[in-house]
Design a protein around this motif. Structure first.
Motif, PDB file in Angstrom:
ATOM      1  N   PRO A  81      -2.701   7.918  -1.046  1.00 47.01           N
ATOM      2  CA  PRO A  81      -1.937   7.191  -2.077  1.00 47.01           C
ATOM      3  C   PRO A  81      -1.128   8.149  -2.945  1.00 47.01           C
ATOM      4  O   PRO A  81      -1.685   9.012  -3.619  1.00 47.01           O
ATOM      5  N   ASP A  82       0.186   8.025  -2.861  1.00 43.44           N
ATOM      6  CA  ASP A  82       1.096   8.922  -3.548  1.00 43.44           C
ATOM      7  C   ASP A  82       2.412   8.181  -3.767  1.00 43.44           C
ATOM      8  O   ASP A  82       2.980   7.652  -2.819  1.00 43.44           O
ATOM      9  N   ARG A 120       4.022   2.208  -8.201  1.00 42.81           N
ATOM     10  CA  ARG A 120       5.231   1.444  -8.523  1.00 42.81           C
ATOM     11  C   ARG A 120       6.413   1.925  -7.693  1.00 42.81           C
ATOM     12  O   ARG A 120       6.696   3.115  -7.612  1.00 42.81           O
ATOM     13  N   CYS A 121       7.124   0.981  -7.114  1.00 40.25           N
ATOM     14  CA  CYS A 121       8.329   1.271  -6.338  1.00 40.25           C
ATOM     15  C   CYS A 121       9.462   1.637  -7.289  1.00 40.25           C
ATOM     16  O   CYS A 121       9.734   0.929  -8.253  1.00 40.25           O
ATOM     17  N   ASN A 122      10.134   2.749  -6.998  1.00 46.01           N
ATOM     18  CA  ASN A 122      11.281   3.185  -7.790  1.00 46.01           C
ATOM     19  C   ASN A 122      12.517   3.375  -6.907  1.00 46.01           C
ATOM     20  O   ASN A 122      13.325   4.246  -7.168  1.00 46.01           O
ATOM     21  N   THR A 157       5.473   9.402  -1.640  1.00 43.68           N
ATOM     22  CA  THR A 157       5.408   8.966  -0.242  1.00 43.68           C
ATOM     23  C   THR A 157       5.728   7.480  -0.132  1.00 43.68           C
ATOM     24  O   THR A 157       6.488   7.066   0.754  1.00 43.68           O
ATOM     25  N   LEU A 158       5.164   6.667  -1.024  1.00 46.58           N
ATOM     26  CA  LEU A 158       5.461   5.239  -1.019  1.00 46.58           C
ATOM     27  C   LEU A 158       6.964   5.002  -1.144  1.00 46.58           C
ATOM     28  O   LEU A 158       7.549   4.253  -0.373  1.00 46.58           O
ATOM     29  N   ASN A 159       7.599   5.644  -2.104  1.00 48.56           N
ATOM     30  CA  ASN A 159       9.027   5.431  -2.323  1.00 48.56           C
ATOM     31  C   ASN A 159       9.864   5.917  -1.147  1.00 48.56           C
ATOM     32  O   ASN A 159      10.851   5.272  -0.779  1.00 48.56           O
ATOM     33  N   ARG A 160       9.472   7.005  -0.532  1.00 53.16           N
ATOM     34  CA  ARG A 160      10.192   7.480   0.643  1.00 53.16           C
ATOM     35  C   ARG A 160      10.031   6.515   1.814  1.00 53.16           C
ATOM     36  O   ARG A 160      10.974   6.260   2.565  1.00 53.16           O
ATOM     37  N   ASN A 168       3.767  13.249  12.091  1.00 50.61           N
ATOM     38  CA  ASN A 168       2.592  12.696  11.409  1.00 50.61           C
ATOM     39  C   ASN A 168       2.872  11.314  10.839  1.00 50.61           C
ATOM     40  O   ASN A 168       3.855  11.129  10.118  1.00 50.61           O
ATOM     41  N   VAL A 169       1.980  10.390  11.123  1.00 50.24           N
ATOM     42  CA  VAL A 169       2.084   9.053  10.538  1.00 50.24           C
ATOM     43  C   VAL A 169       1.518   9.132   9.122  1.00 50.24           C
ATOM     44  O   VAL A 169       0.362   9.501   8.927  1.00 50.24           O
ATOM     45  N   VAL A 170       2.346   8.796   8.118  1.00 50.39           N
ATOM     46  CA  VAL A 170       1.913   8.877   6.720  1.00 50.39           C
ATOM     47  C   VAL A 170       1.607   7.498   6.132  1.00 50.39           C
ATOM     48  O   VAL A 170       0.962   7.397   5.093  1.00 50.39           O
ATOM     49  N   ALA A 171       2.082   6.441   6.806  1.00 45.68           N
ATOM     50  CA  ALA A 171       1.839   5.078   6.315  1.00 45.68           C
ATOM     51  C   ALA A 171       2.025   4.091   7.459  1.00 45.68           C
ATOM     52  O   ALA A 171       2.653   4.401   8.473  1.00 45.68           O
ATOM     53  N   LYS A 172       1.470   2.902   7.259  1.00 46.33           N
ATOM     54  CA  LYS A 172       1.571   1.827   8.247  1.00 46.33           C
ATOM     55  C   LYS A 172       1.901   0.530   7.521  1.00 46.33           C
ATOM     56  O   LYS A 172       1.504   0.335   6.379  1.00 46.33           O
TER      57      LYS A 172
END
Length: 135
Positions: free
Chosen positions: A89-90, A125-127, A93-96, A58-62
């Motif tokens: 938006p999560d 926010r990126c962590n 998921t962004l950080n991963r 599954n594509v979760v982001a681009k």
């Protein structure tokens, strides 16, 4: 009590512009991630890159970006005009995704990843260790 399932590992797949943009409308994305914008910046110095972040199949982001082909002083840099477009938006998921991008950049021998915040579609926010924000 049922134990929470551990998320799958995020992998990166480079795509052609035509394949990458097929379902872009399903993601909350900046205008500055669009194929048309990135392709318009292609030149002898810059090449476009189109990335899908996959969790299993599954594509979760681009993400789209440009890479400077040659810069003797700073090395090859990946320049993104916004953060990845997320299907949902999560922050986790962004950080991963950003962690996977960091490893991808090391593999590709990019010296730096730069994000601009043009038309940013979320305030997550990126962590992730190794990323720094400017104030």
């Amino acid at each position: 009590m049922k134990e929470k399932e551990k998320p799958l590992h995020i992998t990166i797949n480079e795509s052609s512009a035509s394949d990458w943009k097929k379902d872009l409308s399903e993601y909350s994305h900046s205008l500055f991630l669009s194929c048309e914008w990135i392709v318009s910046l292609e030149s002898e110095q810059y090449e476009p890159v189109f990335i899908d972040f996959l969790e299993g199949a599954n594509v979760v982001a681009k993400l789209s970006a440009i890479v400077n082909k040659r810069n003797a002083l700073k090395g090859r840099q990946l320049y993104c005009f916004a953060a990845p477009a997320l299907r949902q938006p999560d922050v986790e998921t962004l950080n991963r995704c950003l962690d996977a991008l960091k490893h991808y950049a090391i593999q590709k021998r990019y010296t730096r990843i730069i994000f601009s915040s043009y038309d940013q579609q979320h305030q997550l926010r990126c962590n992730v260790k190794g990323y720094y924000t400017t104030q």
